[in-house]
Design a protein around this motif. Structure first.
Motif, PDB file in Angstrom:
ATOM      1  N   ILE A  60     -23.016 -31.404  31.272  1.00 24.07           N
ATOM      2  CA  ILE A  60     -22.042 -30.519  31.932  1.00 24.07           C
ATOM      3  C   ILE A  60     -22.123 -29.122  31.319  1.00 24.07           C
ATOM      4  CG2 ILE A  60     -19.580 -30.033  32.293  1.00 24.07           C
ATOM      5  CD1 ILE A  60     -19.187 -33.109  32.513  1.00 24.07           C
ATOM      6  N   ALA A  61     -22.137 -29.040  29.991  1.00 23.29           N
ATOM      7  CA  ALA A  61     -22.234 -27.736  29.307  1.00 23.29           C
ATOM      8  C   ALA A  61     -23.471 -26.978  29.778  1.00 23.29           C
ATOM      9  CB  ALA A  61     -22.260 -27.935  27.795  1.00 23.29           C
ATOM     10  N   ASN A  62     -24.592 -27.679  29.885  1.00 21.82           N
ATOM     11  CA  ASN A  62     -25.825 -27.030  30.347  1.00 21.82           C
ATOM     12  C   ASN A  62     -25.720 -26.589  31.802  1.00 21.82           C
ATOM     13  OD1 ASN A  62     -27.055 -27.353  27.857  1.00 21.82           O
ATOM     14  ND2 ASN A  62     -28.023 -29.291  28.416  1.00 21.82           N
ATOM     15  N   GLU A  63     -25.130 -27.416  32.635  1.00 23.47           N
ATOM     16  CA  GLU A  63     -24.982 -27.083  34.061  1.00 23.47           C
ATOM     17  C   GLU A  63     -24.117 -25.844  34.272  1.00 23.47           C
ATOM     18  OE1 GLU A  63     -25.992 -28.232  37.153  1.00 23.47           O
ATOM     19  OE2 GLU A  63     -27.398 -29.612  36.223  1.00 23.47           O
ATOM     20  N   ILE A  64     -23.009 -25.753  33.523  1.00 21.40           N
ATOM     21  CA  ILE A  64     -22.069 -24.653  33.760  1.00 21.40           C
ATOM     22  C   ILE A  64     -22.337 -23.442  32.871  1.00 21.40           C
ATOM     23  CG2 ILE A  64     -20.318 -26.250  34.621  1.00 21.40           C
ATOM     24  CD1 ILE A  64     -18.765 -25.883  32.011  1.00 21.40           C
ATOM     25  N   GLY A  65     -23.235 -23.595  31.893  1.00 20.21           N
ATOM     26  CA  GLY A  65     -23.594 -22.471  31.037  1.00 20.21           C
ATOM     27  C   GLY A  65     -22.561 -22.131  29.984  1.00 20.21           C
ATOM     28  N   TYR A  66     -21.724 -23.101  29.609  1.00 21.59           N
ATOM     29  CA  TYR A  66     -20.700 -22.890  28.584  1.00 21.59           C
ATOM     30  C   TYR A  66     -21.177 -23.517  27.276  1.00 21.59           C
ATOM     31  CZ  TYR A  66     -17.083 -21.691  32.098  1.00 21.59           C
ATOM     32  OH  TYR A  66     -16.342 -21.107  33.090  1.00 21.59           O
ATOM     33  N   SER A  67     -20.584 -23.083  26.177  1.00 19.26           N
ATOM     34  CA  SER A  67     -20.881 -23.706  24.889  1.00 19.26           C
ATOM     35  C   SER A  67     -20.303 -25.124  24.888  1.00 19.26           C
ATOM     36  CB  SER A  67     -20.260 -22.893  23.754  1.00 19.26           C
ATOM     37  OG  SER A  67     -18.844 -23.004  23.799  1.00 19.26           O
ATOM     38  N   HIS A  68     -20.810 -25.949  23.991  1.00 24.49           N
ATOM     39  CA  HIS A  68     -20.328 -27.327  23.878  1.00 24.49           C
ATOM     40  C   HIS A  68     -18.827 -27.363  23.554  1.00 24.49           C
ATOM     41  CE1 HIS A  68     -20.074 -31.441  22.111  1.00 24.49           C
ATOM     42  NE2 HIS A  68     -20.877 -31.716  23.113  1.00 24.49           N
ATOM     43  N   PRO A  69     -18.342 -26.576  22.551  1.00 29.60           N
ATOM     44  CA  PRO A  69     -16.898 -26.592  22.263  1.00 29.60           C
ATOM     45  C   PRO A  69     -16.039 -26.124  23.447  1.00 29.60           C
ATOM     46  CG  PRO A  69     -18.108 -25.611  20.432  1.00 29.60           C
ATOM     47  CD  PRO A  69     -19.091 -25.787  21.557  1.00 29.60           C
ATOM     48  N   SER A  70     -16.491 -25.096  24.163  1.00 31.08           N
ATOM     49  CA  SER A  70     -15.726 -24.623  25.330  1.00 31.08           C
ATOM     50  C   SER A  70     -15.672 -25.690  26.410  1.00 31.08           C
ATOM     51  CB  SER A  70     -16.356 -23.362  25.919  1.00 31.08           C
ATOM     52  OG  SER A  70     -16.265 -22.302  25.018  1.00 31.08           O
ATOM     53  N   THR A  71     -16.779 -26.390  26.592  1.00 29.07           N
ATOM     54  CA  THR A  71     -16.840 -27.453  27.594  1.00 29.07           C
ATOM     55  C   THR A  71     -15.903 -28.587  27.214  1.00 29.07           C
ATOM     56  OG1 THR A  71     -19.118 -26.872  28.119  1.00 29.07           O
ATOM     57  CG2 THR A  71     -18.374 -29.062  28.803  1.00 29.07           C
ATOM     58  N   ILE A  72     -15.912 -28.980  25.945  1.00 27.93           N
ATOM     59  CA  ILE A  72     -15.027 -30.056  25.483  1.00 27.93           C
ATOM     60  C   ILE A  72     -13.567 -29.673  25.695  1.00 27.93           C
ATOM     61  CG2 ILE A  72     -14.181 -31.268  23.418  1.00 27.93           C
ATOM     62  CD1 ILE A  72     -17.129 -31.418  22.522  1.00 27.93           C
ATOM     63  N   SER A  73     -13.219 -28.440  25.389  1.00 26.37           N
ATOM     64  CA  SER A  73     -11.842 -27.965  25.585  1.00 26.37           C
ATOM     65  C   SER A  73     -11.435 -28.066  27.057  1.00 26.37           C
ATOM     66  CB  SER A  73     -11.739 -26.524  25.094  1.00 26.37           C
ATOM     67  OG  SER A  73     -10.485 -25.984  25.374  1.00 26.37           O
ATOM     68  N   LEU A  74     -12.317 -27.642  27.934  1.00 24.84           N
ATOM     69  CA  LEU A  74     -12.058 -27.708  29.376  1.00 24.84           C
ATOM     70  C   LEU A  74     -11.942 -29.161  29.836  1.00 24.84           C
ATOM     71  CD1 LEU A  74     -11.679 -25.664  31.631  1.00 24.84           C
ATOM     72  CD2 LEU A  74     -14.154 -25.629  31.928  1.00 24.84           C
ATOM     73  N   LEU A  75     -12.803 -30.024  29.336  1.00 28.96           N
ATOM     74  CA  LEU A  75     -12.768 -31.440  29.715  1.00 28.96           C
ATOM     75  C   LEU A  75     -11.481 -32.111  29.238  1.00 28.96           C
ATOM     76  CD1 LEU A  75     -16.482 -32.447  29.053  1.00 28.96           C
ATOM     77  CD2 LEU A  75     -15.362 -32.156  31.272  1.00 28.96           C
ATOM     78  N   LYS A  76     -11.019 -31.757  28.053  1.00 24.85           N
ATOM     79  CA  LYS A  76      -9.747 -32.315  27.547  1.00 24.85           C
ATOM     80  C   LYS A  76      -8.601 -31.924  28.470  1.00 24.85           C
ATOM     81  CE  LYS A  76     -10.821 -32.766  22.662  1.00 24.85           C
ATOM     82  NZ  LYS A  76     -10.582 -32.277  21.305  1.00 24.85           N
TER      83      LYS A  76
END
Length: 159
Positions: A60-76
């Motif tokens: 998901i992080a790679n698909e949307i171009g976000y950092s891993h921590p930003s992606t985790i925050s959004l997923l939470k």
């Protein structure tokens, strides 16, 4: 015209940020106008999962171009809203697989006509010939081959 607009290309980042904030704010209001409880910041994940169905956090992080921590925050945040479901990968316990929940799938149904409307309006705003999108893609391609910083260092060292 203000100083930022008059500064031309020097304020490109600032002007893009202002444009982005305006589109996000109005996007949230458009969703609200249609009775949809949705934050524009959720769009990249929801839209990606709508098309890719099930992905790991890294994918998901790679698909949307976000950092891993930003992606985790959004997923939470999306998990708290019950928009997504997270499961452990069968063969790798460390890996989590993410997919839309029934609530997320229902949300997609409600949002598709709104996405069509938004696409039409943005097409008019950005010029139906997609000049703005082509310019953004061209800038992204150039930055992918050599970053802004790399270009600045190279120019500094050649002077």
């Amino acid at each position: 015209m203000n100083v930022i607009n008059e500064s031309g290309i020097l304020a490109l980042s600032t002007r893009l940020q202002i444009l982005s904030e305006q589109l996000r704010k109005d996007g949230a209001l458009i969703y609200r106008e249609f009775g949809i409880d949705f934050e524009p910041k959720w769009f990249p994940v929801i839209f990606t999962l709508h098309h890719k169905k099930i992905l790991s956090v890294v994918e998901i992080a790679n698909e949307i171009g976000y950092s891993h921590p930003s992606t985790i925050s959004l997923l939470k945040e999306l998990e708290k809203q019950k928009m997504i479901i997270s499961k452990k990968h069968k063969s790798d316990e460390r890996k989590r697989l993410i997919e839309l929940s029934p609530k997320g799938l229902d949300l997609i149904e409600k949002m598709q006509p709104v996405w069509e409307l938004i696409s039409t309006i943005l097409g008019e705003i950005a010029d139906n010939n997609n000049h703005l999108l082509r310019a953004i893609e061209e800038a992204e391609e150039k930055l992918a081959t050599q970053s802004f910083l790399q270009r600045a260092i190279q120019m500094k060292n050649t002077k």
